[in-house]
Design a protein around this motif. Structure first.
Motif, short mmCIF file in Angstrom:
data_model
loop_
_atom_site.label_atom_id
_atom_site.label_comp_id
_atom_site.label_asym_id
_atom_site.label_seq_id
_atom_site.Cartn_x
_atom_site.Cartn_y
_atom_site.Cartn_z
N ILE A 199 -6.51 -3.01 -9.42
CA ILE A 199 -6.61 -2.45 -10.48
C ILE A 199 -5.73 -3.11 -11.30
O ILE A 199 -6.18 -3.33 -12.78
N ALA A 200 -4.60 -3.18 -11.01
CA ALA A 200 -3.57 -3.65 -11.88
C ALA A 200 -2.29 -3.88 -11.36
O ALA A 200 -2.18 -3.34 -10.01
N HIS A 201 -1.01 -4.52 -11.99
CA HIS A 201 0.23 -4.55 -11.48
C HIS A 201 1.01 -3.38 -12.15
O HIS A 201 0.53 -3.22 -13.29
N LEU A 202 1.69 -2.59 -11.25
CA LEU A 202 2.51 -1.75 -12.05
C LEU A 202 3.43 -2.22 -13.17
O LEU A 202 4.11 -3.10 -13.19
N GLY A 203 3.12 -1.66 -14.26
CA GLY A 203 3.88 -2.20 -15.48
C GLY A 203 2.91 -2.51 -16.47
O GLY A 203 2.72 -2.35 -17.50
N GLU A 204 1.75 -2.93 -15.89
CA GLU A 204 0.58 -3.37 -16.70
C GLU A 204 -0.39 -2.02 -16.82
O GLU A 204 -1.00 -1.78 -17.95
N MET A 205 -0.15 -1.10 -16.20
CA MET A 205 -0.85 0.17 -16.23
C MET A 205 0.31 1.21 -15.50
O MET A 205 0.74 0.86 -14.36
N THR A 206 0.07 2.43 -15.83
CA THR A 206 0.90 3.47 -15.29
C THR A 206 0.03 3.86 -14.10
O THR A 206 -1.18 3.63 -13.74
N VAL A 207 0.75 4.48 -13.16
CA VAL A 207 0.19 4.74 -11.65
C VAL A 207 -0.80 5.84 -12.14
O VAL A 207 -1.99 6.02 -11.35
N ASP A 208 -0.68 6.89 -12.95
CA ASP A 208 -1.65 8.00 -13.26
C ASP A 208 -2.94 7.31 -13.96
O ASP A 208 -4.07 7.85 -13.48
N LYS A 209 -2.77 6.16 -14.71
CA LYS A 209 -3.80 5.63 -15.44
C LYS A 209 -4.63 4.78 -13.97
O LYS A 209 -5.98 4.91 -14.15
N ALA A 210 -4.10 4.27 -13.47
CA ALA A 210 -4.47 3.61 -12.34
C ALA A 210 -5.33 4.27 -11.36
O ALA A 210 -6.29 4.14 -11.03
N ARG A 211 -4.84 5.64 -11.18
CA ARG A 211 -5.39 6.69 -10.29
C ARG A 211 -6.78 7.27 -10.96
O ARG A 211 -7.66 7.29 -10.32
N GLN A 212 -6.76 7.07 -12.40
CA GLN A 212 -7.91 7.52 -12.85
C GLN A 212 -8.91 6.55 -12.83
O GLN A 212 -10.18 6.79 -12.79
N ALA A 213 -8.58 5.26 -13.25
CA ALA A 213 -9.63 4.13 -12.96
C ALA A 213 -10.16 4.16 -11.62
O ALA A 213 -11.20 3.76 -11.68
N ALA A 214 -9.13 4.06 -10.63
CA ALA A 214 -9.79 4.06 -9.10
C ALA A 214 -10.87 5.57 -8.91
O ALA A 214 -11.88 5.16 -8.42
N ALA A 215 -10.49 6.63 -9.32
CA ALA A 215 -11.44 7.72 -9.49
C ALA A 215 -12.86 7.21 -10.02
O ALA A 215 -13.95 7.63 -9.43
N GLN A 216 -12.71 6.62 -11.57
CA GLN A 216 -14.02 6.18 -11.87
C GLN A 216 -14.53 5.28 -11.22
O GLN A 216 -16.01 5.18 -11.05
N MET A 217 -14.05 4.26 -10.41
CA MET A 217 -14.77 3.29 -9.67
C MET A 217 -15.45 3.84 -8.53
O MET A 217 -16.55 3.49 -8.06
N LYS A 218 -14.90 4.84 -8.15
CA LYS A 218 -15.25 5.66 -6.95
C LYS A 218 -16.83 6.14 -7.35
O LYS A 218 -17.74 6.18 -6.56
N LEU A 219 -17.00 6.58 -8.58
CA LEU A 219 -17.88 7.41 -9.14
C LEU A 219 -19.25 6.12 -8.97
O LEU A 219 -20.28 6.36 -8.66
N GLU A 220 -18.67 4.97 -9.73
CA GLU A 220 -19.54 3.91 -9.81
C GLU A 220 -19.86 3.40 -8.42
O GLU A 220 -21.34 3.13 -8.40
N ILE A 221 -19.30 3.26 -7.61
CA ILE A 221 -19.40 2.82 -6.18
C ILE A 221 -20.65 3.90 -5.54
O ILE A 221 -21.53 3.17 -5.01
N ARG A 222 -20.52 5.20 -5.75
CA ARG A 222 -21.55 6.01 -5.22
C ARG A 222 -22.81 5.70 -5.94
O ARG A 222 -23.81 6.27 -5.14
N ALA A 223 -22.87 5.22 -7.08
CA ALA A 223 -23.99 4.89 -7.88
C ALA A 223 -24.58 3.53 -7.52
O ALA A 223 -25.74 3.31 -8.08
N GLY A 224 -23.93 2.84 -6.58
CA GLY A 224 -24.40 1.61 -6.25
C GLY A 224 -23.82 0.24 -6.69
O GLY A 224 -23.99 -0.78 -6.58
N MET A 225 -22.90 0.43 -7.40
CA MET A 225 -22.00 -0.57 -8.18
C MET A 225 -21.02 -1.23 -7.29
O MET A 225 -20.45 -0.32 -6.50
N ASP A 226 -20.49 -2.32 -7.30
CA ASP A 226 -19.78 -2.95 -6.62
C ASP A 226 -18.36 -3.54 -7.66
O ASP A 226 -18.69 -4.38 -8.17
N PRO A 227 -17.39 -3.04 -7.63
CA PRO A 227 -16.49 -3.50 -8.88
C PRO A 227 -15.95 -4.87 -8.71
O PRO A 227 -15.59 -5.67 -9.53
#
Length: 383
Positions: free
Chosen positions: A59-87
Motif C-alpha cells: 500500500i505504501a511505506h510509513l511516511g508516505e501514508m499514515t497507518v490509519d490512512k493505509a488501514r482505510q485503503a486496505a479496507a477499501q481494497m477488501k471491498l473491491e476484492i469481494r467484488a472480484g477485483m485484484d489490486p
C-alpha cells in the motif's frame, strides 16, 4: 521470526526489529514489515476471488501514508476484492506514481538510503533515528513536498523540541541537511530559519550523582523487575549508554568484561568495558541468559526510570545519562587523564589534524583502569 500481532500504529512500528513482520488486530490481512534500512512497508495480504491464490499488495511505506490512512485503503481494497477485483493487477497511473513518489516522507526515505552520502556510521544512525522519530510517522510526511511549507516543518521541530531539547536540536540539523539535498535537485525551495534564530539550544547539563544517591539507586533497583534491575545495575557499573546496555547480547559478555560492537555504539567503534570480580558478581545474571539478555524491548529502562528514580528519592531532574557524567566527573577528581576518562565513555577525543597524524594511541588500557576504579568506588559506596 514469528510475526507479531498488535494494533498497528506509527509508534509501535518504529520498535519492530529489522525483518520483523506484524499483523493488525483491527483489520485482517493488513500488515507491516520493517526492512533492514529502517523502512516500514504497509501491505495487504488477500485471497484472489475465484482462484484461491494468496497475494500481497504493497500500500505504501510509513511516511508516505499514515497507518490509519493505509488501514482505510486496505479496507477499501477488501471491498473491491469481494467484488472480484485484484489490486495487484491494476496498473498504477502516472498521476498516482507522482503522488506516491514525491511525498515528503518518500523523499526523506530516499535521502536516508542514498549510497553516495559519506556519512560516518554514527551520523547515519543519528539521522535515521531523528527522521523516523520526528518526521516519517507524521501526517506531514504524507504531503507532496511541493505543498510543504516552512511553517509545517517548524511545527515538527517545535514538537520534537517539546519532547526533548537535545532531540529537537538533532532533528533541526537533520532536516536542514535533507532540505539542502532536496533543493539541489529542484524538489523544493523551502528552507529553515538560520540556526542561530530557530535551532533549539538545550541547556548544558551539569547534574552529577552524589554517593548517597548512587547507593539509593543501587538499593532500590531490587524493587524493579529482575531483568530490569539487572539492566540498571549493568548501566551503573559500566557507565555506558542505556541504549547500548539494553541491546546487550550474551555473546558480547565474558567473565572479564563486555565487548560492545560498533553497531550499538554512538562512536561507531567497538568498545571494551572490563568487570572487576565484584562488578561481575553484581551482574552475573547476564551470563545465565541467552541471546538478547534484556529481550527486544530497548526502552525497558526508560519506561522503568521514573518509578526507579522515585523509589530512590532522587529528584525528577535526574536523567539516566547523568550516570555517565557522574563517572566522568569522578574520574577527573581522582586524577585520571582526560584522554583515558573520555575513552572510558567511548567518546572520541577531539584533536587537530597534526595530533591525529602523530598520536595513534587509543587509550584502551587506560580506559579500562578508569572503569575498574569506578567499579571499586561503587563497591565502597553501596557496601
Amino acid at each position: 521470526m514469528a510475526a507479531a500481532k498488535m494494533r498497528l500504529s506509527a509508534r509501535n512500528l518504529k520498535e519492530l526489529p529489522a525483518g520483523q513482520m506484524a499483523w493488525d488486530t483491527d483489520l485482517k490481512g493488513f500488515g507491516a514489515r520493517m526492512a533492514a534500512s529502517g523502512t516500514v512497508t504497509l501491505f495487504l495480504n488477500y485471497q484472489v476471488r475465484g482462484t484461491g491464490r494468496y497475494k500481497r499488495h504493497t500500500i505504501a511505506h510509513l511516511g508516505e501514508m499514515t497507518v490509519d490512512k493505509a488501514r482505510q485503503a486496505a479496507a477499501q481494497m477488501k471491498l473491491e476484492i469481494r467484488a472480484g477485483m485484484d489490486p495487484a493487477e491494476q496498473a498504477e497511473t502516472p498521476t498516482a506514481k507522482a503522488k506516491n513518489g514525491d511525498t515528503l516522507g518518500a523523499l526523506a526515505d530516499q535521502w536516508l538510503n542514498d549510497k553516495r552520502h559519506k556519512w560516518s556510521d554514527s551520523t547515519r544512525k543519528g539521522y535515521v533515528n531523528a527522521m523516523r522519530r520526528d518526521l516519517l510517522g507524521s501526517d506531514t510526511a504524507a504531503s507532496r513536498i511541493g505543498d510543504v511549507t516552512r511553517r509545517d516543518l517548524m511545527q515538527l521541530v517545535d514538537a520534537s523540541t517539546g519532547r526533548s531539547p537535545s532531540s529537537g536540536a538533532l532533528f533541526f540539523r537533520t532536516l536542514n541537511s535533507f532540505l539542502s539535498w532536496a533543493d539541489a535537485r529542484g524538489l523544493t525551495e523551502v528552507t529553515l530559519p538560520k540556526a542561530g534564530r530557530a535551532a533549539p539550544s538545550p541547556d548544558a547539563r551539569t547534574r552529577v550523582l552524589a554517593d548517597d544517591e548512587i547507593a539509593a539507586l543501587w538499593r532500590t533497583a531490587g524493587e524493579l523487575r529482575p531483568v530490569t534491575a539487572l539492566a540498571g545495575r549493568l548501566m551503573l557499573v559500566t557507565a555506558q549508554r542505556s541504549g547500548a546496555v539494553q541491546a546487550l547480547h550474551r555473546d558480547w559478555v565474558t567473565q572479564a568484561g563486555v565487548t560492545w560492537p560498533a553497531e550499538v555504539m554512538k562512536s561507531g567503534r567497538e568498545h571494551w568495558t572490563p568487570l572487576t570480580p565484584w562488578a561481575l558478581e553484581q551482574v552475573r545474571g547476564v551470563l545465565e541468559r541467552d541471546g538478547h539478555v534484556f529481550g527486544r524491548n530497548t526502552s525497558r529502562l526508560s519506561q522503568a526510570w521514573p518509578a526507579w528514580r522515585k523509589a530512590a528519592g532522587v529528584d525528577e531532574g535526574l536523567r539516566m545519562h547523568d550516570v555517565r557524567r557522574s563517572m566522568r566527573t569522578w574520574a577527573a577528581a581522582k586524577g585520571y587523564g582526560h584522554e583515558a576518562a573520555e575513552a572510558a565513555l567511548a567518546h572520541q577525543v577531539q584533536r587537530d589534524a597534526l595530533a591525529k597524524a602523530y598520536m595513534q594511541h587509543d587509550f584502551a588500557k587506560e580506559a579500562g583502569e578508569v572503569i575498574r576504579g569506578w567499579q571499586k568506588h561503587l563497591e565502597a559506596v553501596v557496601a
